[in-house]
Motif scaffolding. Structure first.
Motif, PDB file in Angstrom:
ATOM      1  N   ASN A  19      -5.892  11.347   4.998  1.00 24.37           N
ATOM      2  CA  ASN A  19      -5.452  11.398   3.605  1.00 24.37           C
ATOM      3  C   ASN A  19      -3.962  11.126   3.560  1.00 24.37           C
ATOM      4  N   ALA A  20      -3.618   9.901   3.198  1.00 21.36           N
ATOM      5  CA  ALA A  20      -2.200   9.537   3.075  1.00 21.36           C
ATOM      6  C   ALA A  20      -1.932   8.990   1.679  1.00 21.36           C
ATOM      7  N   LYS A  21      -2.721   9.459   0.711  1.00 21.14           N
ATOM      8  CA  LYS A  21      -2.606   8.916  -0.651  1.00 21.14           C
ATOM      9  C   LYS A  21      -1.383   9.486  -1.364  1.00 21.14           C
ATOM     10  N   PHE A  67      15.991   7.725  13.177  1.00 23.52           N
ATOM     11  CA  PHE A  67      15.380   9.003  12.808  1.00 23.52           C
ATOM     12  C   PHE A  67      14.151   9.196  13.692  1.00 23.52           C
ATOM     13  N   VAL A  68      13.928  10.431  14.109  1.00 24.46           N
ATOM     14  CA  VAL A  68      12.939  10.704  15.157  1.00 24.46           C
ATOM     15  C   VAL A  68      11.507  10.300  14.753  1.00 24.46           C
ATOM     16  N   ALA A  69      11.241  10.173  13.456  1.00 21.60           N
ATOM     17  CA  ALA A  69       9.890   9.775  13.020  1.00 21.60           C
ATOM     18  C   ALA A  69       9.504   8.401  13.570  1.00 21.60           C
ATOM     19  N   SER A  70      10.473   7.528  13.785  1.00 22.87           N
ATOM     20  CA  SER A  70      10.143   6.193  14.323  1.00 22.87           C
ATOM     21  C   SER A  70       9.428   6.359  15.668  1.00 22.87           C
ATOM     22  N   ALA A  71       9.987   7.201  16.532  1.00 19.10           N
ATOM     23  CA  ALA A  71       9.386   7.410  17.864  1.00 19.10           C
ATOM     24  C   ALA A  71       8.138   8.295  17.777  1.00 19.10           C
ATOM     25  N   HIS A  72       8.224   9.378  16.990  1.00 23.01           N
ATOM     26  CA  HIS A  72       7.109  10.333  16.905  1.00 23.01           C
ATOM     27  C   HIS A  72       5.808   9.651  16.465  1.00 23.01           C
ATOM     28  N   SER A 127      10.488   4.141   2.902  1.00 22.68           N
ATOM     29  CA  SER A 127      10.378   5.558   2.527  1.00 22.68           C
ATOM     30  C   SER A 127      10.925   5.761   1.118  1.00 22.68           C
ATOM     31  N   PHE A 128      10.231   6.595   0.362  1.00 28.22           N
ATOM     32  CA  PHE A 128      10.727   7.028  -0.950  1.00 28.22           C
ATOM     33  C   PHE A 128      10.945   8.531  -0.942  1.00 28.22           C
ATOM     34  N   HIS A 129      11.339   9.042   0.214  1.00 31.04           N
ATOM     35  CA  HIS A 129      11.668  10.459   0.324  1.00 31.04           C
ATOM     36  C   HIS A 129      12.805  10.787  -0.655  1.00 31.04           C
ATOM     37  N   ALA A 130      12.858  12.053  -1.069  1.00 34.45           N
ATOM     38  CA  ALA A 130      13.857  12.480  -2.064  1.00 34.45           C
ATOM     39  C   ALA A 130      15.286  12.098  -1.694  1.00 34.45           C
ATOM     40  N   THR A 131      15.565  11.970  -0.402  1.00 35.70           N
ATOM     41  CA  THR A 131      16.935  11.661   0.027  1.00 35.70           C
ATOM     42  C   THR A 131      17.240  10.166   0.003  1.00 35.70           C
ATOM     43  N   LYS A 132      16.252   9.348  -0.273  1.00 37.52           N
ATOM     44  CA  LYS A 132      16.461   7.892  -0.227  1.00 37.52           C
ATOM     45  C   LYS A 132      17.032   7.385  -1.560  1.00 37.52           C
ATOM     46  N   ALA A 133      17.574   6.174  -1.531  1.00 38.16           N
ATOM     47  CA  ALA A 133      18.197   5.621  -2.744  1.00 38.16           C
ATOM     48  C   ALA A 133      17.186   5.568  -3.882  1.00 38.16           C
ATOM     49  N   ILE A 134      15.981   5.114  -3.581  1.00 44.28           N
ATOM     50  CA  ILE A 134      14.883   5.053  -4.544  1.00 44.28           C
ATOM     51  C   ILE A 134      13.858   6.078  -4.079  1.00 44.28           C
ATOM     52  N   ASN A 135      13.522   7.039  -4.919  1.00 50.71           N
ATOM     53  CA  ASN A 135      12.640   8.102  -4.419  1.00 50.71           C
ATOM     54  C   ASN A 135      11.461   8.366  -5.331  1.00 50.71           C
ATOM     55  N   SER A 136      10.409   8.936  -4.696  1.00 48.92           N
ATOM     56  CA  SER A 136       9.218   9.353  -5.456  1.00 48.92           C
ATOM     57  C   SER A 136       8.912  10.816  -5.080  1.00 48.92           C
ATOM     58  N   PHE A 137       9.935  11.631  -4.979  1.00 49.59           N
ATOM     59  CA  PHE A 137       9.885  12.998  -4.415  1.00 49.59           C
ATOM     60  C   PHE A 137       9.633  12.861  -2.917  1.00 49.59           C
ATOM     61  N   GLU A 138       8.380  12.561  -2.541  1.00 51.50           N
ATOM     62  CA  GLU A 138       8.005  12.135  -1.184  1.00 51.50           C
ATOM     63  C   GLU A 138       7.203  10.863  -1.393  1.00 51.50           C
ATOM     64  N   VAL A 196       0.881  -1.175   0.000  1.00 52.07           N
ATOM     65  CA  VAL A 196       0.000   0.000   0.000  1.00 52.07           C
ATOM     66  C   VAL A 196       0.916   1.221   0.000  1.00 52.07           C
ATOM     67  N   VAL A 197       0.907   1.991  -1.083  1.00 48.56           N
ATOM     68  CA  VAL A 197       1.791   3.162  -1.082  1.00 48.56           C
ATOM     69  C   VAL A 197       1.083   4.353  -0.449  1.00 48.56           C
ATOM     70  N   THR A 198       1.902   5.230   0.108  1.00 48.24           N
ATOM     71  CA  THR A 198       1.393   6.354   0.899  1.00 48.24           C
ATOM     72  C   THR A 198       2.156   7.630   0.523  1.00 48.24           C
ATOM     73  N   SER A 199       1.696   8.739   1.071  1.00 50.83           N
ATOM     74  CA  SER A 199       2.332  10.012   0.748  1.00 50.83           C
ATOM     75  C   SER A 199       3.709  10.160   1.396  1.00 50.83           C
ATOM     76  N   ASN A 200       3.981   9.436   2.449  1.00 54.45           N
ATOM     77  CA  ASN A 200       5.325   9.403   3.046  1.00 54.45           C
ATOM     78  C   ASN A 200       5.394   8.246   4.044  1.00 54.45           C
ATOM     79  N   ALA A 201       6.589   7.950   4.521  1.00 54.19           N
ATOM     80  CA  ALA A 201       6.756   6.820   5.438  1.00 54.19           C
ATOM     81  C   ALA A 201       6.280   7.152   6.846  1.00 54.19           C
ATOM     82  N   THR A 202       6.281   8.426   7.204  1.00 53.42           N
ATOM     83  CA  THR A 202       5.847   8.809   8.551  1.00 53.42           C
ATOM     84  C   THR A 202       4.372   8.458   8.737  1.00 53.42           C
ATOM     85  N   LEU A 203       3.539   8.859   7.774  1.00 55.40           N
ATOM     86  CA  LEU A 203       2.120   8.485   7.853  1.00 55.40           C
ATOM     87  C   LEU A 203       1.959   6.973   7.748  1.00 55.40           C
ATOM     88  N   ALA A 204       2.797   6.342   6.954  1.00 51.91           N
ATOM     89  CA  ALA A 204       2.713   4.877   6.804  1.00 51.91           C
ATOM     90  C   ALA A 204       2.964   4.188   8.147  1.00 51.91           C
TER      91      ALA A 204
END
Ligand code: PLP
Length: 390
Positions: free
Chosen positions: A234-236, A93-98, A188-199, A64-72
């Motif tokens: 909305n995490a589409k 990274f702090v998102a794991s705990a947040h 995560s497919f954030h822009a900084t990741k090896a494989i990215n989708s912008f976010e 299931v793809v999402t708008s970012n890994a934090t929401l996922a």
């Protein structure tokens, strides 16, 4: 600050996590398709295709793809029905705990293993509380945790197991790609990741019921056009992000092999320097080699922060991942329940590690320039500060 010859300085700013752009023409082709079809979002054909390609690539039943890994991560915790407390490594990274805290769960910070930097499986028992419902393990640097032992621990104590694999797309464990371990994994497919989708992000699982619930949660709970069957948000992922993700995925081997080569050059040029160790990748396993993590020990005449200052002065934007540790960041550090929490390995790593630039934007001359700065810092000199000073 910098006293090195001008010719060894990098010609431009060198970043950690500069986006990898592969398949520009493929991406533009997909964008043309989006504009022609006027399908911008709401699970269009490219999101559908991206999900299928990810599931195929990772060998997992559902994606299931999402708008970012934090929401996922946050929605995975909800869909899995986590309650009470969750054990999370403090070195991440702090998102794991947040995401756990944001779901009203109490985060129990675990210390990590000094060699792998992963949650310390041998000391998990001591982290357990009567209300613990899950372990969130992080496949940090793209290296897999001790997954079998984690699965056994969670099975023994009746806990759910969620993997934060945000940094680990394409990595293998015992020859099998990550994606189908535990109850679910998040990428995560954030822009900084090896494989990215912008976010972007993805939740993968072999549990059909969990995947179905997640599909509701990422889309306001809609099960049909005007039928809301659950709470949701909305995490589409929009189509343009899926277009980037697909192009990036098609170029995966280009990125992985480039990074492997760059990692090899760092290893070659830093070899034998006392007090410096590169965090290795597992022999015989696949990984993006997307994190060049340098450990600075007391044998180096300068501290980690002094080395960072020298690199920054030369426009090498190395990063102190994950200083100062989640438990020493807000809101946790001000919460009475975390007062006095001591996690010696995490705290030590937070003083010792530096992430160095890699990715498609980095080539051998860049690595040579970076390593020349590090080599110069490694030479004992009259002005060399002590190991713990800057
Ligand atoms: C370990 C870890 N978890 C979670 C995240 C959050 O990912 P995203 O930026 O896609 O929300 C990241 C991203 O940097 C990460 O490295």
């Amino acid at each position: 600050m910098n006293d090195h010859p001008a010719e060894i300085l990098p010609a431009r700013v060198l970043h950690v996590g500069r986006p990898n752009l592969v398949g520009r023409d493929r991406f533009l082709g997909y964008v043309g398709q989006i504009l022609d079809d006027l399908r911008f979002t709401n699970r269009g054909p490219l999101v559908d295709l991206f999900e299928r390609r990810i599931a195929e690539h990772l060998g997992v039943a559902h994606c299931v793809v999402t708008s970012n890994a934090t929401l996922a991560l946050s929605l995975a915790a909800q869909a899995m029905g986590l309650t009470g407390s969750v054990i999370v490594p403090a070195f991440t990274f702090v998102a794991s705990a947040h995401t756990m805290h944001g779901n009203g769960l109490r985060v129990i910070f675990a210390d990590v293993d000094p060699d792998t930097h992963h949650i310390d499986v041998d000391r998990l028992e001591a982290c357990l509380a009567p209300d613990t419902s899950a372990v969130l393990a992080v496949n940090l640097w793209g290296n897999p945790c001790r997954i079998r032992e984690l699965e056994a621990f969670c099975a023994k104590h009746g806990l759910k197991l969620l993997f934060d694999s945000a940094q680990a797309f394409g990595s293998t464990y015992e020859g099998r790609r990550l994606g189908g371990f535990g109850d679910a994994e998040v990428f995560s497919f954030h822009a900084t990741k090896a494989i990215n989708s912008f976010e972007g992000g993805a939740i993968t699982t072999n549990d059909a019921e969990l995947a179905a619930r997640l599909r509701l949660l990422i889309n306001f709970g809609f099960s049909d056009e005007d039928c809301v069957d659950d709470w949701g948000t909305n995490a589409k992922m929009p189509e343009v992000c899926a277009a980037m993700g697909l192009s990036s995925l098609e170029g995966l081997e280009t990125v992985f092999s480039h990074n492997r080569r760059i990692f090899g050059i760092y290893a070659e040029l830093l070899e034998g320097l006392p007090g410096l160790t590169l965090q290795p990748y597992g022999a015989g396993e696949e990984a993006a080699h997307h994190y060049v993590v340098l450990r600075i020990d007391d044998a180096l005449p300068v501290s980690r922060d002094a080395l960072l200052a020298r690199l920054r002065a030369a426009r090498v934007m190395a990063r102190r991942y994950f200083h100062p540790g989640c438990h020493r960041s807000e809101p946790y550090r001000s919460m009475p329940i975390y007062e006095g929490v001591s996690l010696p390995v995490t705290e030590d790593l937070c003083q010792r590690l530096l992430c160095l630039p890699t990715g498609l934007a980095i080539e051998r001359p860049d690595v040579a320039a970076i390593c020349a700065i590090i080599t110069a810092a490694a030479q004992p000199g009259p002005d060399a500060p002590s190991a713990n000073g800057v």
